[in-house]
Design a protein around this motif. Structure first.
Motif, PDB file in Angstrom:
ATOM      1  N   LEU A   1     -33.160 -24.827   0.976  1.00 15.05           N
ATOM      2  CA  LEU A   1     -33.115 -26.191   1.511  1.00 15.05           C
ATOM      3  C   LEU A   1     -33.246 -27.230   0.410  1.00 15.05           C
ATOM      4  CD1 LEU A   1     -35.174 -25.785   4.789  1.00 15.05           C
ATOM      5  CD2 LEU A   1     -32.741 -26.270   4.570  1.00 15.05           C
ATOM      6  N   THR A   2     -34.230 -27.062  -0.483  1.00 17.15           N
ATOM      7  CA  THR A   2     -34.383 -28.077  -1.532  1.00 17.15           C
ATOM      8  C   THR A   2     -33.171 -28.075  -2.446  1.00 17.15           C
ATOM      9  OG1 THR A   2     -35.712 -26.496  -2.767  1.00 17.15           O
ATOM     10  CG2 THR A   2     -36.906 -28.239  -1.663  1.00 17.15           C
ATOM     11  N   GLY A   3     -32.663 -26.907  -2.788  1.00 12.83           N
ATOM     12  CA  GLY A   3     -31.482 -26.841  -3.647  1.00 12.83           C
ATOM     13  C   GLY A   3     -30.301 -27.554  -3.008  1.00 12.83           C
ATOM     14  N   PHE A   4     -30.086 -27.258  -1.763  1.00  8.65           N
ATOM     15  CA  PHE A   4     -28.939 -27.823  -1.054  1.00  8.65           C
ATOM     16  C   PHE A   4     -29.015 -29.349  -1.007  1.00  8.65           C
ATOM     17  CE2 PHE A   4     -26.968 -29.260   2.905  1.00  8.65           C
ATOM     18  CZ  PHE A   4     -25.688 -28.726   2.773  1.00  8.65           C
ATOM     19  N   PHE A   5     -30.137 -29.875  -0.571  1.00  8.98           N
ATOM     20  CA  PHE A   5     -30.229 -31.323  -0.422  1.00  8.98           C
ATOM     21  C   PHE A   5     -30.281 -32.035  -1.770  1.00  8.98           C
ATOM     22  CE2 PHE A   5     -31.595 -30.087   3.891  1.00  8.98           C
ATOM     23  CZ  PHE A   5     -30.569 -30.727   4.576  1.00  8.98           C
ATOM     24  N   THR A   6     -30.829 -31.390  -2.775  1.00 11.79           N
ATOM     25  CA  THR A   6     -30.793 -31.999  -4.104  1.00 11.79           C
ATOM     26  C   THR A   6     -29.346 -32.145  -4.560  1.00 11.79           C
ATOM     27  OG1 THR A   6     -32.863 -30.914  -4.588  1.00 11.79           O
ATOM     28  CG2 THR A   6     -31.679 -31.813  -6.451  1.00 11.79           C
ATOM     29  N   GLY A   7     -28.530 -31.109  -4.320  1.00 11.29           N
ATOM     30  CA  GLY A   7     -27.113 -31.178  -4.657  1.00 11.29           C
ATOM     31  C   GLY A   7     -26.426 -32.317  -3.911  1.00 11.29           C
ATOM     32  N   CYS A   8     -26.746 -32.467  -2.630  1.00  4.66           N
ATOM     33  CA  CYS A   8     -26.161 -33.536  -1.820  1.00  4.66           C
ATOM     34  C   CYS A   8     -26.488 -34.903  -2.410  1.00  4.66           C
ATOM     35  CB  CYS A   8     -26.715 -33.480  -0.391  1.00  4.66           C
ATOM     36  SG  CYS A   8     -26.191 -32.036   0.521  1.00  4.66           S
ATOM     37  N   VAL A   9     -27.774 -35.114  -2.704  1.00  2.00           N
ATOM     38  CA  VAL A   9     -28.209 -36.410  -3.233  1.00  2.00           C
ATOM     39  C   VAL A   9     -27.558 -36.681  -4.581  1.00  2.00           C
ATOM     40  CG1 VAL A   9     -30.197 -37.657  -4.135  1.00  2.00           C
ATOM     41  CG2 VAL A   9     -30.382 -36.393  -2.012  1.00  2.00           C
ATOM     42  N   LEU A  10     -27.514 -35.647  -5.420  1.00  2.00           N
ATOM     43  CA  LEU A  10     -26.894 -35.799  -6.734  1.00  2.00           C
ATOM     44  C   LEU A  10     -25.462 -36.269  -6.607  1.00  2.00           C
ATOM     45  CD1 LEU A  10     -27.795 -32.814  -9.049  1.00  2.00           C
ATOM     46  CD2 LEU A  10     -28.033 -35.249  -9.506  1.00  2.00           C
ATOM     47  N   ALA A  11     -24.728 -35.664  -5.677  1.00  2.00           N
ATOM     48  CA  ALA A  11     -23.320 -36.033  -5.498  1.00  2.00           C
ATOM     49  C   ALA A  11     -23.219 -37.491  -5.085  1.00  2.00           C
ATOM     50  CB  ALA A  11     -22.674 -35.116  -4.458  1.00  2.00           C
ATOM     51  N   LEU A  12     -24.051 -37.896  -4.149  1.00  2.00           N
ATOM     52  CA  LEU A  12     -24.010 -39.290  -3.684  1.00  2.00           C
ATOM     53  C   LEU A  12     -24.320 -40.256  -4.819  1.00  2.00           C
ATOM     54  CD1 LEU A  12     -25.821 -39.280  -0.206  1.00  2.00           C
ATOM     55  CD2 LEU A  12     -23.405 -39.674  -0.676  1.00  2.00           C
ATOM     56  N   GLN A  13     -25.407 -39.991  -5.519  1.00  2.00           N
ATOM     57  CA  GLN A  13     -25.831 -40.890  -6.594  1.00  2.00           C
ATOM     58  C   GLN A  13     -24.819 -40.905  -7.734  1.00  2.00           C
ATOM     59  OE1 GLN A  13     -28.207 -42.852  -6.227  1.00  2.00           O
ATOM     60  NE2 GLN A  13     -30.131 -41.950  -5.526  1.00  2.00           N
ATOM     61  N   ALA A  14     -24.324 -39.734  -8.089  1.00  2.00           N
ATOM     62  CA  ALA A  14     -23.391 -39.643  -9.199  1.00  2.00           C
ATOM     63  C   ALA A  14     -22.124 -40.428  -8.879  1.00  2.00           C
ATOM     64  CB  ALA A  14     -23.056 -38.178  -9.478  1.00  2.00           C
ATOM     65  N   ALA A  15     -21.648 -40.284  -7.644  1.00  2.00           N
ATOM     66  CA  ALA A  15     -20.391 -40.942  -7.283  1.00  2.00           C
ATOM     67  C   ALA A  15     -20.505 -42.446  -7.433  1.00  2.00           C
ATOM     68  CB  ALA A  15     -20.015 -40.571  -5.852  1.00  2.00           C
ATOM     69  N   VAL A  16     -21.651 -43.015  -7.043  1.00  5.12           N
ATOM     70  CA  VAL A  16     -21.828 -44.466  -7.151  1.00  5.12           C
ATOM     71  C   VAL A  16     -21.670 -44.918  -8.606  1.00  5.12           C
ATOM     72  CG1 VAL A  16     -23.486 -46.333  -6.866  1.00  5.12           C
ATOM     73  CG2 VAL A  16     -23.288 -44.574  -5.114  1.00  5.12           C
ATOM     74  N   SER A  17     -22.372 -44.226  -9.506  1.00  5.58           N
ATOM     75  CA  SER A  17     -22.312 -44.627 -10.915  1.00  5.58           C
ATOM     76  C   SER A  17     -20.947 -44.351 -11.520  1.00  5.58           C
ATOM     77  CB  SER A  17     -23.362 -43.864 -11.727  1.00  5.58           C
ATOM     78  OG  SER A  17     -24.612 -44.045 -11.151  1.00  5.58           O
ATOM     79  N   LEU A  18     -20.406 -43.193 -11.196  1.00  9.17           N
ATOM     80  CA  LEU A  18     -19.150 -42.798 -11.830  1.00  9.17           C
ATOM     81  C   LEU A  18     -17.989 -43.680 -11.382  1.00  9.17           C
ATOM     82  CD1 LEU A  18     -19.533 -38.913 -11.698  1.00  9.17           C
ATOM     83  CD2 LEU A  18     -19.596 -40.384 -13.719  1.00  9.17           C
TER      84      LEU A  18
END
Ligand code: ADP
Ligand code: MG
Lengths: 259, 279
Positions: A58-75
């Protein structure tokens, strides 16, 4: 309440470190001679590995989700939104997978070990074990260290995979990126050194979790209140050490692989 | 376990005549803040039952842990079965403990194991074949009259039952020395008598050397004045007010020995503190 004495405090810290080193050293030494408690090791692997699987997934999965969201904004600002996969994979494999898994397992198992061994200590079960001719370090500590190091390694791989999968899911469903391209950039960005780095960390974290958990358990004094204190200290100290160790390993790996 | 197979089945058979089983020689120990035992010297002969009396907190349990090498003295020398503990390696101390049975003050049963596995713990460690283990566990539990509790967990047992399981666990390997730490502490008088009967039975049937801590004086005197009758299989008062010759006393107070001798010497002592304590 006596006055705080820095000298006495420093002495007690040095004494604890020495005691901890002796315990850890003896536990490792015990792995190379008989008797070995193989059955206990498997029981621990089951409780540490299988038992921690849900929280790690669960933590791995949601961390990946958040990373994708945050990364996309900056990128997006740089027009590099296609690099999301790369960022998610690198962050997960090199850093967040190992550290978060270590912290999660520390919260679950360093505390579990400290409270189990602590209860055994205050109810004289540890003394009883010695009186019955068994070395508690051999029977209780060594199997926990082996089991934690071994299982944390695989839990970290699972966490990395779940994180990358979660990132991909977000990238495809919410960010409308191309799925295969996500995995392609993710795969291409990882080099040998990154994987080695990500898989070295859990070996250290696993050792820290088990040895610190057992150390605080076996040095528990002061009845049931002492057990509570030992449990808290085990989680705090092992978490801090995991992050410290993460920093040192990262630094070392940058020295070796240059990234 | 290879080490366990090479140790002789008895630690006392080869001992020269007259070697004490337990000997303390000017032993002192303290914890961080205070001294607990000061200059303790006494010895326990083979076949002797040594009753240790003293007020709570005077260091009785500490003394017993020293005797089993669970604590190291700050000064002095402890010998078990004629060998100095300080001269033994860690492995030798573990091998020595194979001949010592210990009953802890709070029983100290393993919570995670059921009664059968608790009692069989040592046999499992020594890799005794599985089929023999069960029979020996039943035999040991029959000795403490607790066969029906074999598959229960310690949390399901009463204090007296735990104590009896703890005794079964200590005697299953037929040790040469048994250390009983307050086996009747916190129990009702009837259960206490049952436990004392077990101790008397073990003493007279197997003539095992033992150390026994108690703060119930009547338990101590029951031990001194009763014996096990194998024909009726019950505990009987020794006739004519005679005393068991192998039962001796050690009285501690504030970390010092205040009395070391036989039952008769104890009851005839003129020491004022001792008289007040025995009241
Ligand atoms: N592990 C320990 N650490 C610190 N003090 C201890 C420890 N064990 C015992 N003590 C102290 O030693 C003294 C004697 O304890 P103990 O031998 O248990 O007494 P008794 O069994 O005669 O009631 C007590 O004051 C106790 O607080
Ligand atoms: Mg005591």
């Amino acid at each position: 309440m006596s006055l705080f004495s820095p000298e006495a405090y420093a002495k007690s810290v040095v004494a604890s470190v020495q005691e901890y080193s002796l315990l850890a050293g003896r536990a490792v030494g015990d792995l190379f001679s008989r008797p070995r408690y193989i059955a206990d090791t498997f029981t621990q692997m089951d409780s540490i590995g299988v038992g921690s699987l849900p929280i790690v997934v669960l933590t791995g999965f949601f961390t990946g989700c958040v990373l994708a969201l945050q990364a996309a904004v900056s990128l997006k600002e740089f027009g590099a939104v296609n690099m999301t996969g790369r960022l998610v994979a690198l962050s997960m494999v090199k850093e967040l997978g190992p550290v978060l898994t270590g912290l999660m397992v520390s919260g679950r198992n360093a505390s579990g070990m400290a409270s189990e061994l602590g209860s055994m200590k205050v109810s004289e079960q540890i003394d009883a074990m010695r009186a019955l001719g068994t070395d508690p370090i051999r029977k209780l500590v060594a199997p926990r260290i082996v089991a934690t190091v071994f299982m944390l390694f695989f839990l970290t791989i699972i966490s990395d995979a779940c994180g990358t999968g979660g990132g991909a899911l977000i990238a495809v469903t919410l960010l409308h990126l191309n799925g295969p391209a996500f995995f392609h950039t993710a795969y291409m960005s990882l080099v040998y050194g990154d994987v080695i780095e990500g898989l070295t960390k859990p070996l250290f974290s696993g050792f820290i979790i088990a040895s610190i958990g057992c150390y605080y358990g076996l040095t528990t004094t002061g009845g049931t209140r002492g057990v509570g204190r030992a449990t808290t200290q085990a989680v705090v100290v092992s978490s801090v050490l995991i992050i410290l160790c993460d920093f040192l390993v990262t630094q070392f790996m940058i020295g070796i692989f240059g990234r | 376990m290879a080490a366990a197979l090479t140790v002789p089945s008895s630690a006392v058979d080869d001992l020269p005549e007259g070697t004490p089983i337990v000997a303390f020689d000017h032993v002192s120990i303290g914890f961080e803040t205070h001294k607990v035992l000061t200059d303790i010297s006494f010895s326990v002969a083979r076949g002797e039952t040594r009753i240790i009396l003293g007020p709570a907190g005077c260091g009785k349990s500490t003394l017993m842990k020293l005797a089993n090498g669970l604590l190291d003295p700050d000064a002095g020398e402890i010998s078990i079965f004629g060998r100095k503990l300080s001269s033994m390696s860690e492995r030798e101390v573990f091998a020595m403990r194979a001949h010592v049975g210990m009953v802890f003050q709070e029983s100290a049963l393993f919570d995670s194991l059921d009664v059968e596995d608790n009692v069989a713990y040592r046999l499992h460690e020594d890799k005794v074949p599985e089929d023999q283990i069960h029979d020996r566990v039943v035999e040991a539990l029959r000795f403490v009259e607790l066969e029906k509790a074999i598959s229960k967990f310690p949390s399901e047992l009463s204090g007296g039952m735990r104590r009896r399981v703890s005794i079964a666990r200590a005697i299953i390997t037929k040790p040469d020395l048994i250390l009983y730490d307050s086996p009747t502490g916190g129990l009702d008088p009837i259960t206490s008598t049952t436990i004392i009967e077990l101790v008397v039975k073990q003493r007279d049937v197997s003539s095992t050397t033992s150390l026994l801590i108690t703060h119930r004086l009547q338990d101590a005197f029951t031990l001194a004045t009763h014996r096990w009758d194998t024909t009726t299989n019950s505990m009987q008062k020794i006739p004519n007010g005679d005393l068991d010759p192998n039962t001796k006393f050690l009285v501690l107070n504030e970390g010092h020995i205040v009395f070391d001798g036989t039952t008769r010497e104890l009851t005839h002592s003129t020491d004022p503190w001792l008289k007040a304590y025995l009241e």
